[in-house]
Design a protein around this motif. Sequence first.
Motif, PDB file in Angstrom:
ATOM      1  N   ASP A  55      39.442  46.102  45.502  1.00  0.00           N
ATOM      2  CA  ASP A  55      38.718  46.661  46.651  1.00  0.00           C
ATOM      3  C   ASP A  55      37.354  46.008  46.838  1.00  0.00           C
ATOM      4  N   ARG A  56      36.685  45.689  45.736  1.00  0.00           N
ATOM      5  CA  ARG A  56      35.350  45.080  45.818  1.00  0.00           C
ATOM      6  C   ARG A  56      35.428  43.618  46.233  1.00  0.00           C
ATOM      7  N   THR A  57      36.431  42.912  45.743  1.00  0.00           N
ATOM      8  CA  THR A  57      36.590  41.495  46.075  1.00  0.00           C
ATOM      9  C   THR A  57      38.019  41.256  46.583  1.00  0.00           C
ATOM     10  N   PRO A  58      38.276  41.589  47.858  1.00  0.00           N
ATOM     11  CA  PRO A  58      39.645  41.459  48.393  1.00  0.00           C
ATOM     12  C   PRO A  58      40.077  40.022  48.649  1.00  0.00           C
ATOM     13  N   ASP A  59      39.110  39.094  48.633  1.00  0.00           N
ATOM     14  CA  ASP A  59      39.430  37.685  48.860  1.00  0.00           C
ATOM     15  C   ASP A  59      39.067  36.861  47.635  1.00  0.00           C
ATOM     16  N   LEU A  60      39.810  35.795  47.413  1.00  0.00           N
ATOM     17  CA  LEU A  60      39.581  34.926  46.267  1.00  0.00           C
ATOM     18  C   LEU A  60      38.300  34.123  46.457  1.00  0.00           C
ATOM     19  N   ASP A  61      37.651  33.819  45.345  1.00  0.00           N
ATOM     20  CA  ASP A  61      36.438  33.006  45.358  1.00  0.00           C
ATOM     21  C   ASP A  61      36.805  31.574  45.737  1.00  0.00           C
ATOM     22  N   LEU A  62      36.176  31.035  46.773  1.00  0.00           N
ATOM     23  CA  LEU A  62      36.507  29.690  47.228  1.00  0.00           C
ATOM     24  C   LEU A  62      35.826  28.604  46.396  1.00  0.00           C
ATOM     25  N   GLU A  63      34.811  28.969  45.623  1.00  0.00           N
ATOM     26  CA  GLU A  63      34.092  27.961  44.848  1.00  0.00           C
ATOM     27  C   GLU A  63      34.744  27.658  43.510  1.00  0.00           C
ATOM     28  N   ILE A  64      35.396  28.654  42.907  1.00  0.00           N
ATOM     29  CA  ILE A  64      35.997  28.468  41.586  1.00  0.00           C
ATOM     30  C   ILE A  64      37.433  28.992  41.605  1.00  0.00           C
ATOM     31  N   ASP A  65      38.244  28.530  40.666  1.00  0.00           N
ATOM     32  CA  ASP A  65      39.647  28.940  40.643  1.00  0.00           C
ATOM     33  C   ASP A  65      39.772  30.401  40.204  1.00  0.00           C
ATOM     34  N   PRO A  66      40.875  31.075  40.567  1.00  0.00           N
ATOM     35  CA  PRO A  66      41.020  32.524  40.312  1.00  0.00           C
ATOM     36  C   PRO A  66      40.959  32.907  38.838  1.00  0.00           C
ATOM     37  N   LYS A  67      41.450  32.061  37.960  1.00  0.00           N
ATOM     38  CA  LYS A  67      41.437  32.375  36.533  1.00  0.00           C
ATOM     39  C   LYS A  67      40.006  32.378  35.992  1.00  0.00           C
ATOM     40  N   LEU A  68      39.226  31.396  36.389  1.00  0.00           N
ATOM     41  CA  LEU A  68      37.824  31.343  35.979  1.00  0.00           C
ATOM     42  C   LEU A  68      37.047  32.511  36.588  1.00  0.00           C
ATOM     43  N   ALA A  69      37.342  32.857  37.837  1.00  0.00           N
ATOM     44  CA  ALA A  69      36.671  33.988  38.486  1.00  0.00           C
ATOM     45  C   ALA A  69      36.951  35.282  37.727  1.00  0.00           C
ATOM     46  N   TRP A  70      38.211  35.480  37.298  1.00  0.00           N
ATOM     47  CA  TRP A  70      38.548  36.673  36.521  1.00  0.00           C
ATOM     48  C   TRP A  70      37.784  36.684  35.194  1.00  0.00           C
ATOM     49  N   ALA A  71      37.714  35.543  34.532  1.00  0.00           N
ATOM     50  CA  ALA A  71      37.030  35.463  33.239  1.00  0.00           C
ATOM     51  C   ALA A  71      35.544  35.795  33.373  1.00  0.00           C
ATOM     52  N   LEU A  72      34.913  35.325  34.451  1.00  0.00           N
ATOM     53  CA  LEU A  72      33.487  35.599  34.644  1.00  0.00           C
ATOM     54  C   LEU A  72      33.234  37.065  34.967  1.00  0.00           C
ATOM     55  N   ARG A  73      34.221  37.740  35.557  1.00  0.00           N
ATOM     56  CA  ARG A  73      34.070  39.175  35.843  1.00  0.00           C
ATOM     57  C   ARG A  73      34.372  40.039  34.623  1.00  0.00           C
ATOM     58  N   HIS A  74      34.980  39.458  33.594  1.00  0.00           N
ATOM     59  CA  HIS A  74      35.344  40.208  32.392  1.00  0.00           C
ATOM     60  C   HIS A  74      34.844  39.512  31.126  1.00  0.00           C
ATOM     61  N   PRO A  75      33.507  39.385  30.998  1.00  0.00           N
ATOM     62  CA  PRO A  75      32.975  38.707  29.798  1.00  0.00           C
ATOM     63  C   PRO A  75      33.287  39.466  28.513  1.00  0.00           C
ATOM     64  N   GLU A  76      33.570  40.785  28.629  1.00  0.00           N
ATOM     65  CA  GLU A  76      33.853  41.589  27.434  1.00  0.00           C
ATOM     66  C   GLU A  76      35.148  41.149  26.742  1.00  0.00           C
ATOM     67  N   PHE A  77      36.013  40.437  27.459  1.00  0.00           N
ATOM     68  CA  PHE A  77      37.280  39.979  26.880  1.00  0.00           C
ATOM     69  C   PHE A  77      37.089  38.766  25.966  1.00  0.00           C
ATOM     70  N   PHE A  78      35.950  38.105  26.091  1.00  0.00           N
ATOM     71  CA  PHE A  78      35.691  36.853  25.392  1.00  0.00           C
ATOM     72  C   PHE A  78      34.559  37.017  24.387  1.00  0.00           C
ATOM     73  N   PRO A  79      34.406  36.053  23.438  1.00  0.00           N
ATOM     74  CA  PRO A  79      35.229  34.856  23.246  1.00  0.00           C
ATOM     75  C   PRO A  79      36.534  35.175  22.515  1.00  0.00           C
ATOM     76  N   VAL A  80      37.561  34.396  22.807  1.00  0.00           N
ATOM     77  CA  VAL A  80      38.870  34.540  22.174  1.00  0.00           C
ATOM     78  C   VAL A  80      38.922  33.637  20.942  1.00  0.00           C
ATOM     79  N   ASN A  81      39.342  34.190  19.831  1.00  0.00           N
ATOM     80  CA  ASN A  81      39.452  33.414  18.591  1.00  0.00           C
ATOM     81  C   ASN A  81      40.759  32.619  18.603  1.00  0.00           C
ATOM     82  N   ILE A  82      40.640  31.315  18.651  1.00  0.00           N
ATOM     83  CA  ILE A  82      41.816  30.451  18.738  1.00  0.00           C
ATOM     84  C   ILE A  82      42.746  30.625  17.540  1.00  0.00           C
ATOM     85  N   GLN A  83      42.178  30.950  16.370  1.00  0.00           N
ATOM     86  CA  GLN A  83      43.002  31.016  15.153  1.00  0.00           C
ATOM     87  C   GLN A  83      43.833  32.297  15.074  1.00  0.00           C
TER      88      GLN A  83
END
Length: 428
Positions: free
Chosen positions: A302-330
Motif C-alpha cells: 500500500d505504501r509503495t504500489p509501484d516498483l522503484d525505477l532506480e534500483i532492481d526490486p530485490k535490492l529495493a526489498w533488501a533496503l526496506r528490510h535491513p533487519e534481515f541482514f547480514p546473512v551468514n554465508i556459512q
Amino acid sequence: MNEQVLQKLKVLAESAKYDVSCASSGTVRRNSKGGVGNTVGGWGICHSFAEDGRCISLLKIMLTNYCIYDCAYCINRISNDIPRATLSVSELVDLTMEFYRRNYIEGLFLSSGVVRNPDYTMERLVRVAKDLREVHRFNGYIHLKSIPGASEELVRQAGLYADRLSVNLEIPTEENLKRLAPEKDHQSVYLPMKYIQQGVLESNEERKKYRKAPRFAPAGQSTQMIVGATSETDRDILRVSSSLYERPTMKRVYYSGYISVNTYDKRLPALKQPPLVRENRLYQADWLLRFYEFKVDELVDDRTPDLDLEIDPKLAWALRHPEFFPVNIQTADYESLLRVPGIGVRSAKLIVTSRRFSRVGFYELKKMGAVMKKAKYFITCNELPDKTILELGPTQVRKLLLPHPAKKKDDLQLSFDFGDSFTTHEKP
C-alpha cells in the motif's frame, strides 16, 4: 514467392511486431522419417536480431491485420487507416516452408486480427498449423495465438498441432479493458486459457498410460499485458501475474511497454516514449515471483504500489528490510541466500553445496557467480573488508549502489594521458 506475397509479408510482419509474447522454448519435437526439421530442447532458439534488438528466429507474422474490433491501444484497430493484407492458408504454409528450408527461421509465431467472428479466424489459424504438421510433415516450433472468444473445440484442435498457445490479457483490469476495448471482456480471455489448461493436463495424464498418446501444447501457454496504457499500479499488474502463475500450465506472462501508436485517441496517455524501465522492473519482479520465492506484497504494498525505477526490486526489498541482514554465508539456508542482492539461484545452490567441504570466502563467492559489488553489504563471510548494511544504513548503501551518471564532456576537447610528466586541462 511472388511479389504480391512478399508485399503481404512486409505489411503483416510490421503489424505483428507489437506482440512480445513470442516465446520459442519449452518443448522437444524430434524429426521423423519423411519429416522436415525439428524443435531443439533448451531455452530459446535465437540466432538473429532485428534492427530494434528483438530476436527474429521465428517467422513472426499475422494471418491478417484486418480486424472487426476497435481497441484503442491497437495499431490494427478497424478505425485506423493503415495498409491491410491477408494471406491465404496455402500462402502462409508455403511461406513458412520456404523460409525454413532456406534456414531463415526455426519456427512460426502466428497471430491474427479477428475477421467475421472469433471462430472463423481461429479455424483458419488451426488449418495453417494442421497443414504444416500433416501435409508438409513440419516438425519445427509453432506458437499459435488463440483468439479470445474462440470455441473449446477449435482451441482443442489447435493444441494438437501447436507447441505453445497463448491468449493475450492485454489490460490487467476488466474496468479499463472495457473502457479501451468495449467489444472485449476478460471472460473471453480466461475461457480459452481454461481450455488450454484442461487440454494440457488431460494430455499429460493420457501419456502416463499410453506412451504414444498425442501431446497437447507441450510448451504450455503464455499471455501478455500492456504496461502504461492505463492507470493500474505495478501491484495490480503483479497480482494478476501471480494469480496466473498459480495455473499449472502458465509458463510466462509478458509485459509490453505501451507504444503510443494511436495518438489521436484521448482515452490513451500521451507518452513520448514507451515505459521501458518500468517494463524491465516488472520482468525482474516477475522473475522473483517465479524463482526466488517472493510474494507480491513483499515487493509492492500500500505504501509503495509501484516498483522503484532506480534500483532492481530485490535490492529495493533488501533496503526496506535491513533487519534481515547480514546473512551468514556459512550457515544461512537456501531460502535466505536467495534474498541476498547479487546472489542468484545458481550461486545459492553452489554455496549450499560447497560449504559442506570448506568455508566460503570472498574469492569463492566471485567464482560462483555472485555479484559481490551488491552482495558484500548484505552478508558476512571470510575476508569481507567492507561494512554491512547494519553499520552503513540503507540510505548510504543505496547511494553507493546507485549507478553514477556519466560526466558530460566537450566532444571538441581532447584529453591525453601522458603519465606523471604532463598534465592535461579540461574545461570545468
